[in-house]
Design an enzyme around this catalytic site. Structure first.
Site, short mmCIF file in Angstrom:
data_model
loop_
_atom_site.label_atom_id
_atom_site.label_comp_id
_atom_site.label_asym_id
_atom_site.label_seq_id
_atom_site.Cartn_x
_atom_site.Cartn_y
_atom_site.Cartn_z
N GLY A 1 -21.34 -18.54 36.75
CA GLY A 1 -20.55 -18.41 35.53
C GLY A 1 -19.19 -17.81 35.78
O GLY A 1 -18.30 -17.92 34.94
N SER B 1 -17.46 -18.70 38.48
CA SER B 1 -16.76 -19.70 39.29
C SER B 1 -15.43 -20.10 38.66
O SER B 1 -15.33 -20.30 37.44
CB SER B 1 -17.62 -20.95 39.45
OG SER B 1 -18.74 -20.68 40.26
N GLY B 2 -14.41 -20.22 39.51
CA GLY B 2 -13.10 -20.62 39.04
C GLY B 2 -12.24 -19.47 38.56
O GLY B 2 -11.03 -19.64 38.35
N ASP C 1 -11.59 -25.83 47.56
CA ASP C 1 -12.22 -25.69 46.23
C ASP C 1 -11.20 -25.16 45.22
O ASP C 1 -11.20 -23.98 44.85
CB ASP C 1 -13.42 -24.75 46.34
CG ASP C 1 -14.27 -24.76 45.07
OD1 ASP C 1 -14.06 -25.64 44.22
OD2 ASP C 1 -15.14 -23.87 44.95
#
Length: 836
Positions: free
Chosen positions: A784, A786-787, A692
């Protein structure tokens, strides 16, 4: 030839050079031809020796004073004295006024008489120079100059310090009868802070105006950096019966305080005993420091070297009425705090609060913030809160103090130097028979929910909620008597405190068991690194086993050689022969200095300068990302998967905000940039969230600033061990069903053993993932986030991107930690696609 009549005939023979027939006439004084006596001879010799000694002494004196090198060193001291029989007037503020000159001359004469009357000081004394006056009745600030041989310097320092005295109502011996001195304080001046007293080239006099805020800046600010080798000072005054508040709204100096620094004094003399604070580096606006004086004067000095000049500072000042008393009797309930909180408390403050509640109750005080100066090397508190007959200082977490009656006395004291943020507390009554109605009463005074009793988590903070518990079937009974979740057993972390949860563990086939019970990968044995913590993995190793061989756990230098140093990249020491471990290390730095803030999880401006907010057009903040270079970001692949007709994979729909702190609040620090290209890992598995990771290329390169910096990428061999604390940041939801955050949030989490997480979560935790959080729940990333980055702060202050926020079962649930993409597994992939 006629006889010439001469008695001397040169032709006659000579005997011993004397003509044989030469005649001597008789002497006129026969005594002169007699032999001298012994006394006369001794006297003559004595005169000759005396003359020689006199000549030698004269020669030595001439050499000593005219030709011998002068090895004396200049010693400067500064101090002040309080004059009780003089009254301060405004004319004494002006060093050019006659009033100033006359009183200065009297004080200087007084000081000269005092120091010249001291045998240990007089031989070295040169002069005393008054630099300023202030109220109180009159306080005179002065410099003292001496010249002393190096071997006598320590003796002189001691003698000068001995002149610091405290006298009440009488003249000091040797002092002019026209002056009555109540206090004299003097100490050696730091050579780095010494400036000739008469040098006014960078000296400024400021006076606070009632009801107005004054400002001053370092030279050149904001248009140019401060000058090299500068010594500047700002003398700030307030009206009588007032104090000064000084607030540095912008502060940007070199990080090394030995080179460039600002010092603030609670006096008009740069004496160490009156130093409020010394600062360097950069401070964000959210953490600007506010200082308070104890009198109506303050001295600010700026010293710089000849290298690396920075923008400098902007400061504001105003006068405040002086608190006559901070002694109060408070009843019922209420709040108390250090004077002028949240500003730094002033020096030499003394406060007493008497807290009273109803006769049938006892007093309870809860300190929500407690940030005082740490104890000294002898563990003595210089600044302290005294409560329940004990003195407390330093930095404390949330703290509760219980009284044993309906009245409690709380005292606060600060000494003359080194202020800090102070404390804020609330007091309330409590029933000693029922201190926590419908809750569990911790031994430290805290109250926690009843269902937290004996749940295996230290909710009280002192473990009192976990003592004398019956362990359930899903708990482990520690040797300390505590009950811990079975998920903590054999996870590589000493959760019990006595290591009993790690003592009898079976290690995996590819692991070795340390003497302390810890399991480590077998390949880490005999690698010259103490992975176990007790060195048992390095015992009994042959020389052949200690040779450098390249494995998954060794760092590979650019020249192909491998080193065994654990996590060597960018640690400040060159380990590779070609120095490649210290190249490309302009990353992972946080220019701002961040003081500890207790309470709340709002991040500070610039605390995580690689944090990026990714906005999907028309949807607002959607994901996070991390800056890894001036034109590349790294994020999570799942953020860019098309869903229900929405083209999340289209870079044209995304906008990146760099340097952002508060959503929808775009200051001049924030950079808004479009996305040129999105590269999702080719093996990303949307069902498993495996691999991911994604790279984002910016449309235009950005310029790094104090709030925009790249984070360091870890090498494939970089180890983030189980139990290590890391930080996760973002603007995601503050709870599973709650609203998104407006201000950037931060949370400290702990890396958990992958095997434990694999048993807890609904999906597989692969070797490409890191698991982190708290099994007790309550702290986690959420939708929110994520990443966004999971940042690991190393010992040298460098910050590495340990993980990328990926997935989890809900948010902050018990036994449901978060899962993060393990970035070290993708170091080569990142370089291949971005060149970073």
């Amino acid at each position: 030839m006629r006889n010439s009549g001469l008695t001397y005939d040169p032709k006659k023979d000579e005997i011993n050079g004397i003509p044989e027939e030469m005649e001597f006439l008789p002497a006129s004084n026969q005594k002169k031809l007699e032999k001298r006596s012994p006394k006369e001879r001794m006297l003559l010799v004595g005169l000759i020796i005396g003359a020689a000694l006199l000549s030698l002494m004269i020669g030595l004196l001439v050499w000593h004073f005219h030709f011998r090198p002068d090895n004396r060193i200049k010693k400067m001291y500064n101090g002040y004295l309080t004059i009780t029989n003089k009254q301060f007037t405004e004319k004494l503020e002006d060093s050019e006024s006659e009033a100033f000159k006359q009183l200065a001359a009297t004080v200087e004469e007084t000081l000269q008489n005092t120091y010249m009357g001291m045998d240990a000081v007089a031989p070295y004394y040169v002069r005393s120079t008054v630099s300023a006056f202030s109220e109180g009745s009159v306080i005179a600030y002065y410099w003292l100059e001496c010249w002393v041989p190096p071997e006598n310097a320590a003796e002189l320092d001691a003698a000068i310090r001995a002149t610091s005295l405290s006298i009440s109502g009488r003249s000091h011996p040797g002092v002019s009868k026209s002056l009555r001195i109540a206090e004299l304080v003097v100490d050696r001046a730091d050579p780095q802070r010494v400036k000739p007293p008469k040098d006014k080239s960078c000296s400024f006099d400021l006076h606070a105006v009632p009801g107005k805020v004054g400002t001053f800046t370092s030279p050149g600010f904001p248009n140019s950096p401060y000058p090299s080798n500068a010594w500047c000072q700002w003398v700030i005054r307030a009206d009588p019966q007032h104090i000064l508040e000084l607030n540095f709204v912008t502060f940007d100096l070199e990080n090394i305080c030995h080179n460039d620094f600002v010092v603030v004094y609670d006096s008009l003399s740069p004496i160490e005993q009156r130093e409020i604070t010394e600062r360097c580096g950069m401070y964000p606006p959210t953490n600007a420091f506010k200082l308070i004086s104890s009198r109506n004067v303050m001295l600010v000095t700026l010293m710089t070297d000849d290298d690396e000049n920075y923008p400098g500072f902007k400061a504001e000042f105003r006068q405040l009425p002086k608190i006559k008393e901070c002694n109060e009797v408070l009843e019922g309930s209420g709040n108390i705090s250090s004077p002028y909180y949240p500003a730094y408390y002033p020096p030499r403050a003394n406060c007493t609060w008497i807290l009273r509640v109803a006769p049938s109750k006892h007093v309870k005080v809860t300190f929500n913030v407690f940030l005082l100066q740490n104890p000294d090397k002898d563990n003595i508190c210089r600044d302290y809160v005294e409560i329940n007959n004990k003195k407390i200082c330093g930095e404390k977490p949330k703290m509760v103090e219980l009284g044993n009656k309906n009245e409690m006395t709380v005292k606060f004291h600060s000494d003359g130097a080194e202020s800090f943020r102070g404390f804020s507390a609330m007091f309330e009554p409590y029933d000693p028979s029922k201190p926590c109605p419908k809750k569990f009463a911790c031994n430290n005074g805290r109250c926690v929910q009843l269902d937290l009793k004996c749940d295996g988590w230290n909710d009280c903070g002192d473990n009192s909620d976990e003592i004398n518990c019956e362990c359930s079937s899903d708990q482990f009974h520690c040797g300390t008597g505590l009950c811990k979740s079975m998920f903590w057993v054999c996870d590589g972390v000493n959760d019990c405190g006595d290591n009993s949860d790690e003592a009898n563990c079976e290690c995996a086939v590819d692991e070795m068991k340390c003497m302390n019970g810890k399991c480590i990968p077998e390949v880490q044995r005999c690698n010259l690194v103490d992975e176990c913590g007790d060195r048992s993995d390095e015992q009994g190793c042959s020389e052949a086993e200690n040779t450098v061989a390249c494995t998954d756990y060794t760092y590979k230098c650019r020249d192909g050689s491998c080193i065994k140093k654990k996590n060597p990249e960018c640690d400040g020491t060159r380990h590779c022969a070609d120095g490649s471990d210290e190249q490309n290390c302009d990353c992972g730095t946080r220019p701002y200095k961040h003081s500890r803030i207790v309470g709340g999880m709002d991040a500070e401006i610039g605390e995580w300068p690689w944090q990026v907010s990714l906005h999907f057009k028309k949807l607002g903040s959607t994901c996070g990302a991390s800056v890894i270079s001036n034109n590349w970001l790294v994020s999570a692949a799942h953020c860019f998967q098309d869903f229900q007709g929405t083209r999340y994979s289209d870079p044209g729909h995304w906008v990146a905000y760099l340097g952002l702190h508060v959503q929808h609040k775009l200051s001049d620090r924030v950079v808004k940039e479009n996305i040129k290209r999105i590269i999702v890992h080719e093996k990303y598995n949307p069902q498993m969230f495996d691999n991911d990771i994604a790279l984002l290329e910016l449309a235009h390169p950005v310029t790094f600033t104090s709030v925009i910096q790249p984070i360091c990428l870890p090498d494939a061999s970089h180890d983030f061990p189980v139990g290590k604390s890391t930080w996760v940041t973002g603007w995601g939801k503050t709870s599973e069903s709650g609203p998104v955050a407006t201000v950037l949030q931060k949370a400290e989490i702990r890396i958990i053993k992958r095997k434990v997480c694999d048993n807890l979560l609904s999906s597989a935790v692969t070797s490409h993932m890191l698991c982190a959080g708290y099994l007790s729940g309550g702290i986690d990333a959420c939708q929110g986030d994520s990443g966004g980055p999971m940042s690991s702060v190393e010992e040298n202050g460098k910050v590495f991107l340990a993980g990328i926020v990926s997935w989890g079962d809900g948010c902050a649930r018990k036994n449901k930690p978060g899962v993060y993409t393990k970035v070290s597994n993708y170091r080569q992939w990142i370089t291949q696609h971005s060149g970073v």
